[in-house]
Enzyme design. Structure first.
Site, PDB file in Angstrom:
ATOM      1  N   HIS A  20      -7.233  -4.412   0.617  1.00  0.00           N
ATOM      2  CA  HIS A  20      -6.695  -4.448  -0.302  1.00  0.00           C
ATOM      3  C   HIS A  20      -7.264  -3.947  -1.669  1.00  0.00           C
ATOM      4  CE1 HIS A  20      -4.351  -8.633   0.472  1.00  0.00           C
ATOM      5  NE2 HIS A  20      -4.789  -8.200   1.700  1.00  0.00           N
ATOM      6  N   ASP A 121      -3.308  -8.968  -7.380  1.00  0.00           N
ATOM      7  CA  ASP A 121      -2.811  -8.908  -5.759  1.00  0.00           C
ATOM      8  C   ASP A 121      -1.978 -10.320  -5.589  1.00  0.00           C
ATOM      9  OD1 ASP A 121      -4.368  -7.984  -3.193  1.00  0.00           O
ATOM     10  OD2 ASP A 121      -3.521  -9.949  -2.750  1.00  0.00           O
ATOM     11  N   ALA A 348     -15.461   2.868  11.363  1.00  0.00           N
ATOM     12  CA  ALA A 348     -15.410   4.420  11.620  1.00  0.00           C
ATOM     13  C   ALA A 348     -14.668   4.867  10.214  1.00  0.00           C
ATOM     14  CB  ALA A 348     -14.555   4.544  12.641  1.00  0.00           C
TER      15      ALA A 348
HETATM   16  N1  UDP Z   1     -10.835   1.130   8.281  1.00  0.00           N
HETATM   17  C1  UDP Z   1     -11.724   2.173   8.367  1.00  0.00           C
HETATM   18  N2  UDP Z   1     -12.447   2.130   9.505  1.00  0.00           N
HETATM   19  C2  UDP Z   1     -12.321   1.109  10.340  1.00  0.00           C
HETATM   20  C3  UDP Z   1     -11.530   0.085  10.235  1.00  0.00           C
HETATM   21  C4  UDP Z   1     -10.767   0.003   9.241  1.00  0.00           C
HETATM   22  O1  UDP Z   1     -11.654   2.995   7.332  1.00  0.00           O
HETATM   23  O2  UDP Z   1     -13.384   1.055  11.299  1.00  0.00           O
HETATM   24  C5  UDP Z   1      -9.684   1.125   6.990  1.00  0.00           C
HETATM   25  C6  UDP Z   1      -8.280   1.731   7.397  1.00  0.00           C
HETATM   26  O3  UDP Z   1      -8.559   2.933   7.397  1.00  0.00           O
HETATM   27  C7  UDP Z   1      -7.931   0.957   6.397  1.00  0.00           C
HETATM   28  C8  UDP Z   1      -8.507  -0.367   6.108  1.00  0.00           C
HETATM   29  O4  UDP Z   1      -9.841  -0.264   6.505  1.00  0.00           O
HETATM   30  O5  UDP Z   1      -7.577   1.783   5.055  1.00  0.00           O
HETATM   31  C9  UDP Z   1      -7.694  -1.460   6.796  1.00  0.00           C
HETATM   32  O6  UDP Z   1      -6.644  -1.932   6.258  1.00  0.00           O
HETATM   33  P1  UDP Z   1      -5.223  -2.401   7.084  1.00  0.00           P
HETATM   34  O7  UDP Z   1      -4.348  -2.917   5.969  1.00  0.00           O
HETATM   35  O8  UDP Z   1      -5.016  -1.602   8.021  1.00  0.00           O
HETATM   36  O9  UDP Z   1      -5.647  -3.752   7.734  1.00  0.00           O
HETATM   37  P2  UDP Z   1      -6.653  -4.793   7.720  1.00  0.00           P
HETATM   38  O10 UDP Z   1      -8.187  -4.461   7.567  1.00  0.00           O
HETATM   39  O11 UDP Z   1      -6.305  -5.686   6.236  1.00  0.00           O
HETATM   40  O12 UDP Z   1      -6.290  -5.807   8.994  1.00  0.00           O
END
Ligand code: UDP
Length: 477
Positions: A20, A121, A348
């Protein structure tokens, strides 16, 4: 000489978690950057201490932004006692936010700058009472797609029309602008009429009070649902707030001098030859039988892969820990696949990975940020939804946008995917199948749509300009 009065500020109230905060900060910066008069950003930070292991990511972001030279201020609100008897994340979030109401009111009232607007939000609508008391215009920032927005707007009426829980419902759900959605693909917090569900009914009602809803999507990606909202088909008989699609809001870290190990590994692989598996900030930690199936499926697919595998959640936190890959993976797997696979056991750099030419497909949980990051780079997807609104997103990606190949996920068995099914989906996504070819073509088209939208003259660019004009008017600029 009298000192110049401070320029107006836009107050952002984000939920400080990885799915978010970056998106909302990105949108806030674009909004004030689109104004032709100077405006600053003031970010109210509610401290999410229960996500301690991920808060370093969030804290890093806050520091980076604070140093950016942009007129942005972070105000840390006093910590509140966390609700301990909530029924799940959404119920927790609503109550957690509500506890901050007096602090939000005090912080906003004390600002030296006039407030042009408050952007919050979508989990924060209980704070509408504060903005009403302060007579400030309030906008919702919606971090998911317009299909979820249409559903949340429609939910208060659906709640009255449908007596049973969605998990017991046989027929499909009518979400204006979408083909009939099988009830089994409704968002996780809506499956049962419990306090999490009730929080969404509440938000859906309160959205109608907003001056506008800013959505991280692109008008051309979700035209039918956006039209349905604009034509008041979600809440018949009432005028829905203006919706501003401003996406994709994808924020990138400045390039580091030393590329990440995952990126260096990709550097040595051919173009579009690697499938990425990554499951967001809360996913990626699987029970041993599922880890075994993924390993078997990847091994049998014969394709190159980069698999972000996480360890179990710490008590009291929804976020996974770093994995001990040697312990989790089947005997000999790493050795057998060492020439074509990398298992990365911790957070990652997903955006850098998706940006890499070697990546040709993405097995994803369909979090909305991950979805947009993939489309931004034209990478087709294979959806493996886990929770939140991800099953709905997966439905839209396969059945409406066509950018993904379908994968059979057993929702009744904790979203289990069998090895043979993963193997089939990966082959289809990465290989010469008709399904994969179509998804690649649609993903390439979506990439062009995303890139054009944010360029001068593009739909999201125009939407931001319109929003900035409206916000400036509130501020009497
Ligand atoms: N992300 C990342 N590395 C990881 C896992 C997630 O950089 O190992 C980042 C991904 O690129 C995205 C965010 O975390 O920007 C995850 O947001 P998303 O809405 O896809 O999923 P949520 O975490 O809210 O389930």
């Amino acid at each position: 000489m009298a000192s110049a009065s401070p320029s107006p500020t836009v107050v952002l109230i984000p939920i400080c978690v990885p799915g978010h905060l970056p998106s909302m900060l990105g949108a806030g910066k674009r909004l004030v950057g689109s104004s032709n008069r100077p405006m600053s950003l003031t970010v109210l930070v509610m401290q999410m201490t229960m996500a301690a292991n991920l808060m370093s990511e969030v804290a890093d972001l806050i520091h980076r932004e604070a140093d950016f030279g942009f007129d942005i201020r972070f105000l840390h609100l006093p910590a509140v006692e966390l609700p301990t008897d909530s029924h799940g994340i959404e119920d927790f979030m609503m109550r957690f936010v509500q506890l901050h109401a007096p602090h939000v009111k005090a912080a906003v009232s004390r600002l030296a700058s006039p407030v042009a607007a408050v952007v919050m939000d979508y989990f924060c609508t209980t704070l509408f009472d504060v903005t009403r008391e302060l007579a400030l215009p309030v906008y919702v920032y919606f971090t998911s797609g317009a299909s979820m927005l249409a559903l949340v707007l429609r939910l208060p009426a659906l709640d009255e029309e449908v007596a049973v829980d969605f998990e017991e419902m046989e027929r499909a759900v009518e979400v204006p602008g979408l083909p009939p959605v099988p009830a089994g693909l409704m968002p996780t917090p809506l499956m049962k009429k419990d306090p999490n569900y009730a929080s969404f009914v509440y938000h859906g009602n309160r959205f109608m009070e907003a001056a506008g809803i800013i959505v991280n999507t692109v008008a051309e990606l979700e035209p039918a649902v956006l039209a349905a909202i604009a034509e008041n088909r979600c809440v018949p008989g009432r005028r829905a707030p203006n919706v501003y699609p401003v996406g994709p809001v994808v924020s990138f870290k400045p390039p580091s001098e030393k590329p990440h190990e995952c990126v260096r590994w990709l550097d040595a692989r051919p173009t579009a030859s690697v499938v990425l598996l990554c499951f967001g900030s809360m996913g990626g930690s699987f029970a041993a039988p599922q880890v075994q199936e993924i390993a078997d499926g990847l091994e049998r697919s014969g394709h190159r892969f980069l698999w972000v595998l996480r360890g179990p959640q710490q008590a009291g936190s929804p976020y996974p820990t770093d994995a001990n890959a040697n312990e989790l993976l089947p005997e000999g797997f790493l050795e057998r696949t060492k020439d074509r696979g990398l298992v990365w056991p911790r957070w990652a750099p997903q955006k850098d990975i998706l940006a890499h030419a070697a990546v040709g497909g993405f097995v994803t949980h369909c979090g909305w940020n991950s979805t947009l990051e993939s489309l931004w780079h034209g990478v087709p997807l294979a959806p493996w939804p886990l929770f939140a609104e991800q099953h709905l997103n997966a439905f839209e990606l396969v059945s409406v946008m066509g950018v993904a190949v379908a994968m059979d996920v057993d929702r009744k068995r904790d979203n289990f995917v069998k090895a043979a099914e993963l193997e089939r989906a990966v082959r289809s996504l990465m290989g010469a199948s008709e399904e994969g070819r179509k998804a690649r073509q649609k993903a390439a088209e979506a990439q062009a749509v995303c890139r054009n939208a944010v360029e001068e003259g593009g739909s999201s660019y125009a939407s931001l300009q319109k929003l900035a004009r409206e916000v400036s008017q509130h501020a009497g600029m």
